[in-house]
Motif scaffolding. Sequence first.
Motif, short mmCIF file in Angstrom:
data_model
loop_
_atom_site.label_atom_id
_atom_site.label_comp_id
_atom_site.label_asym_id
_atom_site.label_seq_id
_atom_site.Cartn_x
_atom_site.Cartn_y
_atom_site.Cartn_z
N VAL A 120 0.86 -1.19 0.00
CA VAL A 120 0.00 0.00 0.00
C VAL A 120 0.89 1.23 0.00
CG1 VAL A 120 -1.87 -1.20 1.21
CG2 VAL A 120 -0.19 0.12 2.53
N ARG B 50 -3.45 -8.56 4.49
CA ARG B 50 -4.76 -8.15 3.93
C ARG B 50 -5.77 -7.84 5.04
NH1 ARG B 50 -5.74 -8.87 -1.42
NH2 ARG B 50 -7.94 -9.31 -1.08
N ILE C 24 -0.64 -0.64 10.14
CA ILE C 24 -0.18 -0.01 8.89
C ILE C 24 0.73 1.16 9.21
CG2 ILE C 24 -0.91 1.25 6.82
CD1 ILE C 24 -3.49 -0.50 6.89
N ARG D 15 -7.89 6.41 4.94
CA ARG D 15 -7.89 5.71 3.64
C ARG D 15 -8.42 6.67 2.59
NH1 ARG D 15 -9.51 -0.26 3.02
NH2 ARG D 15 -10.44 0.14 5.03
N VAL E 151 -7.46 -4.63 3.60
CA VAL E 151 -6.76 -3.73 2.68
C VAL E 151 -6.49 -4.46 1.37
CG1 VAL E 151 -5.74 -2.31 4.48
CG2 VAL E 151 -4.51 -4.30 3.66
N GLU F 270 -3.69 0.26 -2.34
CA GLU F 270 -4.55 1.25 -1.69
C GLU F 270 -3.70 2.41 -1.19
OE1 GLU F 270 -8.61 0.36 0.23
OE2 GLU F 270 -7.21 -1.08 1.07
#
Length: 87
Positions: free
Chosen positions: A17, A29, A36, A51, A70, A74
């Motif tokens: 990401v 995922r 993150i 996001r 996720v 992304e």
Amino acid sequence: MTTDTEHKDPVHKTVTVTVDGESVAGVPRRTTPNEILRLAGIDPATHYLVRINGRHQEPFNGEGDKEIAVHERETFVSVSTGPTQTS
């Protein structure tokens, strides 16, 4: 013949990401916004994750430990929760 459970079980697959314009690889995922941030080298105690999907923004302020799904490529940004500086 070798079997790789990572390919057979998409829940355990990792993705890459973008956080604040930088690629972050190895993100599970199913993870949390705080994880993150940690993988991106950002302190979740002083930041929260948002996001970005086109013009839509999904903030995770106060929801850092909520499990989210996720997807590959992304986009996220971090937002500081500290005081804003004035000049």
